[in-house]
Design a protein around this motif. Sequence first.
Motif, PDB file in Angstrom:
ATOM      1  N   VAL A  65     -49.472 -11.287 -70.902  1.00  0.00           N
ATOM      2  CA  VAL A  65     -49.398  -9.988 -70.221  1.00  0.00           C
ATOM      3  C   VAL A  65     -48.361  -9.127 -70.949  1.00  0.00           C
ATOM      4  CG1 VAL A  65     -50.129 -10.882 -67.973  1.00  0.00           C
ATOM      5  CG2 VAL A  65     -47.698 -10.927 -68.587  1.00  0.00           C
ATOM      6  N   ASP A  66     -48.144  -7.904 -70.459  1.00  0.00           N
ATOM      7  CA  ASP A  66     -47.186  -6.994 -71.112  1.00  0.00           C
ATOM      8  C   ASP A  66     -45.799  -7.619 -71.222  1.00  0.00           C
ATOM      9  OD1 ASP A  66     -49.103  -5.084 -71.467  1.00  0.00           O
ATOM     10  OD2 ASP A  66     -48.485  -3.833 -69.773  1.00  0.00           O
ATOM     11  N   LYS A  67     -45.394  -8.318 -70.168  1.00  0.00           N
ATOM     12  CA  LYS A  67     -44.067  -8.938 -70.152  1.00  0.00           C
ATOM     13  C   LYS A  67     -43.928  -9.970 -71.272  1.00  0.00           C
ATOM     14  CE  LYS A  67     -40.804 -11.157 -66.933  1.00  0.00           C
ATOM     15  NZ  LYS A  67     -40.602 -11.616 -65.540  1.00  0.00           N
ATOM     16  N   THR A  68     -45.039 -10.590 -71.670  1.00  0.00           N
ATOM     17  CA  THR A  68     -45.012 -11.583 -72.753  1.00  0.00           C
ATOM     18  C   THR A  68     -44.598 -10.933 -74.071  1.00  0.00           C
ATOM     19  OG1 THR A  68     -46.869 -12.699 -71.650  1.00  0.00           O
ATOM     20  CG2 THR A  68     -46.318 -13.403 -73.886  1.00  0.00           C
ATOM     21  N   ASP A 132     -35.002 -12.364 -65.707  1.00  0.00           N
ATOM     22  CA  ASP A 132     -35.211 -13.797 -65.892  1.00  0.00           C
ATOM     23  C   ASP A 132     -35.367 -14.156 -67.373  1.00  0.00           C
ATOM     24  OD1 ASP A 132     -37.580 -12.375 -65.988  1.00  0.00           O
ATOM     25  OD2 ASP A 132     -38.674 -13.630 -64.556  1.00  0.00           O
ATOM     26  N   ILE A 133     -36.061 -13.294 -68.106  1.00  0.00           N
ATOM     27  CA  ILE A 133     -36.211 -13.498 -69.553  1.00  0.00           C
ATOM     28  C   ILE A 133     -34.860 -13.309 -70.243  1.00  0.00           C
ATOM     29  CG2 ILE A 133     -37.350 -12.694 -71.661  1.00  0.00           C
ATOM     30  CD1 ILE A 133     -39.391 -13.845 -69.809  1.00  0.00           C
ATOM     31  N   LEU A 134     -34.141 -12.267 -69.831  1.00  0.00           N
ATOM     32  CA  LEU A 134     -32.836 -11.973 -70.428  1.00  0.00           C
ATOM     33  C   LEU A 134     -31.867 -13.133 -70.229  1.00  0.00           C
ATOM     34  CD1 LEU A 134     -30.915 -10.007 -71.830  1.00  0.00           C
ATOM     35  CD2 LEU A 134     -30.444  -8.973 -69.598  1.00  0.00           C
ATOM     36  N   GLU A 135     -31.848 -13.699 -69.028  1.00  0.00           N
ATOM     37  CA  GLU A 135     -30.957 -14.823 -68.750  1.00  0.00           C
ATOM     38  C   GLU A 135     -31.307 -16.027 -69.633  1.00  0.00           C
ATOM     39  OE1 GLU A 135     -29.407 -17.618 -65.017  1.00  0.00           O
ATOM     40  OE2 GLU A 135     -31.168 -16.348 -64.762  1.00  0.00           O
ATOM     41  N   GLY A 184     -42.021 -17.417 -72.589  1.00  0.00           N
ATOM     42  CA  GLY A 184     -43.463 -17.217 -72.561  1.00  0.00           C
ATOM     43  C   GLY A 184     -44.063 -17.666 -71.242  1.00  0.00           C
ATOM     44  N   ALA A 185     -43.648 -18.845 -70.773  1.00  0.00           N
ATOM     45  CA  ALA A 185     -44.152 -19.366 -69.502  1.00  0.00           C
ATOM     46  C   ALA A 185     -43.728 -18.469 -68.333  1.00  0.00           C
ATOM     47  CB  ALA A 185     -43.652 -20.791 -69.285  1.00  0.00           C
ATOM     48  N   ILE A 186     -42.454 -18.041 -68.321  1.00  0.00           N
ATOM     49  CA  ILE A 186     -41.949 -17.174 -67.245  1.00  0.00           C
ATOM     50  C   ILE A 186     -42.778 -15.893 -67.160  1.00  0.00           C
ATOM     51  CG2 ILE A 186     -40.029 -15.665 -66.593  1.00  0.00           C
ATOM     52  CD1 ILE A 186     -38.118 -17.846 -67.585  1.00  0.00           C
ATOM     53  N   SER A 187     -43.133 -15.343 -68.336  1.00  0.00           N
ATOM     54  CA  SER A 187     -43.879 -14.074 -68.359  1.00  0.00           C
ATOM     55  C   SER A 187     -45.281 -14.212 -67.770  1.00  0.00           C
ATOM     56  CB  SER A 187     -43.975 -13.545 -69.797  1.00  0.00           C
ATOM     57  OG  SER A 187     -44.909 -14.310 -70.564  1.00  0.00           O
ATOM     58  N   ALA A 196     -44.971 -25.154 -65.266  1.00  0.00           N
ATOM     59  CA  ALA A 196     -45.129 -24.745 -66.667  1.00  0.00           C
ATOM     60  C   ALA A 196     -43.820 -24.254 -67.268  1.00  0.00           C
ATOM     61  CB  ALA A 196     -46.196 -23.650 -66.771  1.00  0.00           C
ATOM     62  N   VAL A 197     -42.969 -23.650 -66.449  1.00  0.00           N
ATOM     63  CA  VAL A 197     -41.689 -23.126 -66.949  1.00  0.00           C
ATOM     64  C   VAL A 197     -40.821 -24.264 -67.485  1.00  0.00           C
ATOM     65  CG1 VAL A 197     -39.556 -21.910 -66.328  1.00  0.00           C
ATOM     66  CG2 VAL A 197     -41.760 -21.113 -65.434  1.00  0.00           C
ATOM     67  N   LYS A 198     -40.692 -25.324 -66.700  1.00  0.00           N
ATOM     68  CA  LYS A 198     -39.902 -26.484 -67.137  1.00  0.00           C
ATOM     69  C   LYS A 198     -40.586 -27.215 -68.282  1.00  0.00           C
ATOM     70  CE  LYS A 198     -37.631 -30.678 -65.440  1.00  0.00           C
ATOM     71  NZ  LYS A 198     -37.414 -31.581 -64.282  1.00  0.00           N
TER      72      LYS A 198
END
Length: 326
Positions: A65-68, A132-135, A184-187, A196-198
């Motif tokens: 998605v865009d966030k990715t 969340d991505i920034l952190e 990538g997973a978070i996005s 998937a995040v872990k």
Amino acid sequence: MPGKLSDIKNPVSEELKFFEKEFKNSMKSSVPLLNRITHYLTRHKGKQIRPLLVLLSAEVSGGIVDKTYRAASLVELLHTASLVHDDVVDDALERRGFFSVFALWKKKAAVLIGDYLLAQGLLLAVQHKDYDILETVSDAVRQMSEGELLQIEKSRQLNITEEEYFEIIERKTASLLAAACKAGAISAVTDPENAAVKDMWQFGHHIGVAFQMKDDLFDYGNNKTGKPTGNDIREKKITLPLIHTLANTDKKARRRIIRILKKRKKSNEHVRLVIDLVLSGDGVSYTEQKMNEHLDMAREIVLRYPEAGARESLLQLINFIGKRQY
């Protein structure tokens, strides 16, 4: 045989092209000198492993998605900033076979362009509230700095243990690859507790550790030319093949190696002697074994996911890391 990197990129080839446009846009400035330097950086880009990992991890986790794309840009901006700063620290005149920013524009401009790229990455995340991505990525940059400083400290003392070696490479190399996969997973998911995040963080961690061990093996001849480089020995970087050799050789050989490592300037003969002592033992095979253990753990994680082009690319990437010659 490992797949070609171009084949690994296939499932997300169009997405990578779009990312490249977004990445170039994220570096634009009203200052002509900045634009000249960033244009030079984008012309001499590397293998794009990190943005590729962001995209593939997002694809297997739920979809791009865009966030990715913003996550991929943030990771690549901070990675590029760290490389520019590394060249200043190391007085490196070359990067990827081309003149470094430090060589062409000198120290002050190189430090400032690194700071600029870092700031652009932070702004990109904050403007879109991608906290969340920034952190995730900021934590990786912190760990990279800690890993580099820990390596400097230990190389002065020449007393690095295997446990400390892994702590260093987990911080200085694996942390950013793990962050790229996690980002990538978070996005791609709506629930931050999604498995998937872990999973993707652990996958990135394992391939990052393996990637660095493969790099360390190149010092002993496991590369495209087949010839040892000895660069780590010259720079007093004590890696796993040497750590294992020091722990398992006789006292006389250990003293010789330590004596050579302590020398400010090492002759080719001295470097060759250390290489031969490592090669005559099982330091290289032991490192390959440890590297393959991490690659196997990464493979186990990917195989949990449904068959798809992105999953196949991640599996190919694991093989590529283990077999690469450069």
